[in-house]
Motif scaffolding. Structure first.
Motif, mmCIF file in Angstrom:
data_model
loop_
_atom_site.group_PDB
_atom_site.id
_atom_site.type_symbol
_atom_site.label_atom_id
_atom_site.label_comp_id
_atom_site.label_asym_id
_atom_site.label_seq_id
_atom_site.Cartn_x
_atom_site.Cartn_y
_atom_site.Cartn_z
ATOM 1 N N VAL A 250 1.082 -8.518 9.481
ATOM 2 C CA VAL A 250 -0.306 -8.361 9.043
ATOM 3 C C VAL A 250 -1.221 -9.401 9.705
ATOM 4 C CG1 VAL A 250 -1.852 -8.457 7.035
ATOM 5 C CG2 VAL A 250 0.340 -7.260 6.862
ATOM 6 N N THR A 251 -0.810 -10.656 9.709
ATOM 7 C CA THR A 251 -1.631 -11.696 10.341
ATOM 8 C C THR A 251 -0.825 -12.401 11.430
ATOM 9 O OG1 THR A 251 -2.554 -12.053 8.132
ATOM 10 C CG2 THR A 251 -3.226 -13.599 9.843
ATOM 11 N N PRO A 252 -0.853 -11.831 12.634
ATOM 12 C CA PRO A 252 -0.121 -12.492 13.716
ATOM 13 C C PRO A 252 -0.799 -13.815 14.072
ATOM 14 C CG PRO A 252 -1.345 -10.584 14.553
ATOM 15 C CD PRO A 252 -1.576 -10.642 13.074
ATOM 16 N N ARG A 274 3.585 -4.860 8.517
ATOM 17 C CA ARG A 274 2.412 -4.020 8.192
ATOM 18 C C ARG A 274 2.739 -3.022 7.078
ATOM 19 N NH1 ARG A 274 1.426 0.502 12.917
ATOM 20 N NH2 ARG A 274 3.617 0.982 13.226
ATOM 21 N N ALA A 275 1.713 -2.727 6.323
ATOM 22 C CA ALA A 275 1.885 -1.954 5.074
ATOM 23 C C ALA A 275 2.597 -0.625 5.319
ATOM 24 C CB ALA A 275 0.519 -1.710 4.460
ATOM 25 N N ILE A 320 7.894 -9.137 16.037
ATOM 26 C CA ILE A 320 8.295 -8.353 14.869
ATOM 27 C C ILE A 320 8.133 -6.858 15.174
ATOM 28 C CG2 ILE A 320 7.848 -7.969 12.397
ATOM 29 C CD1 ILE A 320 8.632 -10.899 13.106
ATOM 30 N N PHE A 321 9.197 -6.110 14.972
ATOM 31 C CA PHE A 321 9.154 -4.665 15.225
ATOM 32 C C PHE A 321 9.498 -3.934 13.932
ATOM 33 C CE2 PHE A 321 10.135 -6.816 19.135
ATOM 34 C CZ PHE A 321 9.332 -6.191 20.070
ATOM 35 N N SER A 426 4.102 3.708 16.605
ATOM 36 C CA SER A 426 4.330 2.265 16.618
ATOM 37 C C SER A 426 3.083 1.480 17.019
ATOM 38 C CB SER A 426 5.474 1.922 17.577
ATOM 39 O OG SER A 426 5.108 2.281 18.884
ATOM 40 N N THR A 427 2.048 2.182 17.483
ATOM 41 C CA THR A 427 0.839 1.455 17.882
ATOM 42 C C THR A 427 0.151 0.882 16.637
ATOM 43 O OG1 THR A 427 -0.427 3.486 17.752
ATOM 44 C CG2 THR A 427 0.410 2.895 19.917
ATOM 45 N N LEU A 428 -0.576 -0.176 16.854
ATOM 46 C CA LEU A 428 -1.195 -0.836 15.700
ATOM 47 C C LEU A 428 -2.303 0.010 15.085
ATOM 48 C CD1 LEU A 428 -1.260 -4.591 16.731
ATOM 49 C CD2 LEU A 428 0.130 -3.500 14.982
#
Ligand code: FMN
Ligand code: SF4
Length: 434
Positions: A250-252, A274-275, A320-321, A426-428
């Motif tokens: 969430v906060t890289p 991420r959620a 992170i994946f 997988s994209t943000l």
């Protein structure tokens, strides 16, 4: 919760003028230099040894011990070379450090040079990062103007010049001897060791090569004392370090914490994965360190803990994946990087990285058979321990660990006749309607 963080090098990056000499001095900068110049150089080496600082460039070699290898009383010039080549996929701590607080690096370089009796220091920066090169030039100029560089620094009689050198942009030039070749103007390929740089480094003279973060940690050790540094971290991995969280988090960003912190603790600070998704795999120290899975959330992130769990602390590049990512595709991308960056000097790496990329490409598209997994592992076996430099061992890490933890997913590609994952997922921006 935030008490586990130890912002020292990152303490004031969010101030608009953080990169200036004024800001650095406002936060106590250059007090360590004044103290160091009043000390015997050997006492500084002893303090760095006592602090337990281990190289932050990946290998974790004790910094004070490395400095003590520089012969004294010889007639040759000594050099300090700061390794600012930072090019490994996932590794992203030195560049923000040089952008946010370049004076810490310069103060550290002056103290280190004084300790090893060097009169010339070089900062070898990766060529693509023009903004960093400009910032370093500015910072070095400010340090000269203030009398921290040049002749008779702070009236001590000690002289030092620092040269910022831009490489041409090659990952292999981060390997210390390839870096020295490149700095001397030759092709960036590694040298046979021994002799090690401490005896025959730049221009065949005694040379210390240290990572940016290693050198930037030195002012803290001198100003606050070796004990304060050694009080942080774990038994054999002392002090604080910058942990870079990137990817599906969430906060890289950069989280400065004592060595030994866990990914679970860092993810809590970073808002988690991420959620709606779960952690699938991650690298503890960049793409050259074997990947981990969600089984490894509580592994202490120090040299010993990560080693015992089957990987390496490397550069604390925590990529992170989440569960949307195809591990085979990620491994293929890393392997293409190694294929492209292989310097070509030795056959196992030059040919092996090429073959690994070919086989992975086939598997990703559902071509080939299960026997190709063994072929891949066989190629890896022929690289590890046989390559001329550690690049080769690093290149096989993603492949071997991906097959170790996700063999079924490789086979799924064959059954499915191609990749079962949707790369867009997988994209943000996936799922946000954009
Ligand atoms: C392929 C390869 C790339 C490397 N890249 C870097 C780099 O960008 N920065 C770095 O500090 N060390 C890098 N290293 C490690 C250096 O060879 C060396 O160990 C390090 O600069 C020593 O500094 P330290 O003792 O302060 O960690 C790399 C090593 C290899 C094999
Ligand atoms: S392992 Fe061999 S080919 Fe690969 S980068 Fe090192 S020297 Fe070059």
């Amino acid at each position: 919760m935030t008490t586990i963080l130890t912002p020292e090098l990152t303490a004031f990056w969010d101030e608009p003028d953080s990169f200036t000499l004024d800001a650095y001095r406002r936060h106590g900068g250059y007090q360590a230099l004044a103290k160091a110049l009043a000390m015997d150089p050997d006492a500084i080496i002893a303090a760095v040894k006592d602090s337990g600082l281990r190289g932050r460039g990946g290998a974790g070699f004790p910094t004070g011990t490395k400095w003590s290898f520089i012969p004294q009383g010889d007639s040759k010039p000594h050099y300090l070379v700061v390794n600012a080549d930072e090019s490994e996929p996932g590794t992203c701590k030195d560049i923000p450090l040089m952008m946010g607080n370049p004076q810490a690096l310069i103060e550290g370089a002056i103290i280190a040079s004084y300790a090893i009796r060097a009169r010339n220091a070089f900062i070898y920066v990766r060529g693509e990062v023009l903004h960093v090169i400009r910032r370093l030039h500015h910072a070095v100029a400010e340090a000269y103007q203030a009398g921290y560089l040049g002749t008779n620094i702070l009236g001590s009689g000690f002289d030092l010049d620092i040269v910022v050198h831009a490489g041409a942009g090659a990952y292999e030039c981060g390997e210390e001897t390839a870096l020295l070749e490149s700095l001397e103007g030759y092709r960036g390929q590694p040298r046979l060791k021994p002799p090690f740089p401490a005896l025959e480094g730049l221009y065949a003279c005694p040379t210390v090569v240290n990572n940016v973060e290693s050198i930037a940690s030195v002012p803290f050790i001198v100003a606050r004392g070796a004990g304060d540094f050694a009080a942080l971290g774990t038994e054999k991995s002392k002090g604080f370090g910058i942990f870079s969280l990137s990817g599906h988090v969430v906060t890289p960003g950069q989280y400065e914490a004592p060595l030994g912190v866990t990914l679970r603790q860092l993810l809590d600070l970073a808002g988690g994965v991420r959620a709606g998704h779960r952690l699938k795999f991650w690298t503890p120290g960049g793409s050259s360190t074997p990947m981990f899975t969600d089984e490894h959330l509580d592994v202490p992130l120090d040299f010993e803990g990560v080693g015992a769990a089957g990987s390496m602390l490397g550069t604390r590049a925590l990529q992170i994946f989440d569960d949307t990512v195809c591990v085979l595709r990620a491994t293929l991308r890393w392997t293409e990087f190694y294929e492209h960056e292989s310097c070509g000097k030795c056959t196992p790496c030059r040919e092996g990285t090429y073959w690994m990329a070919q086989v992975l490409e086939d598997l990703e598209h559902g071509r080939g058979s299960e026997a190709d997994l063994d072929k891949l592992l066989d190629v890896c076996d022929n690289i590890i321990g046989r390559a001329f430099c550690p690049f080769g061992d690093g290149a096989i890490s993603p492949v071997v660990s991906a097959i170790q933890y996700f063999r079924d997913e490789f086979i799924e590609h064959l059954k499915h006749g191609g990749c079962p994952f949707d790369p867009a997922a997988s994209t943000l921006f996936a799922g946000d309607g954009s």
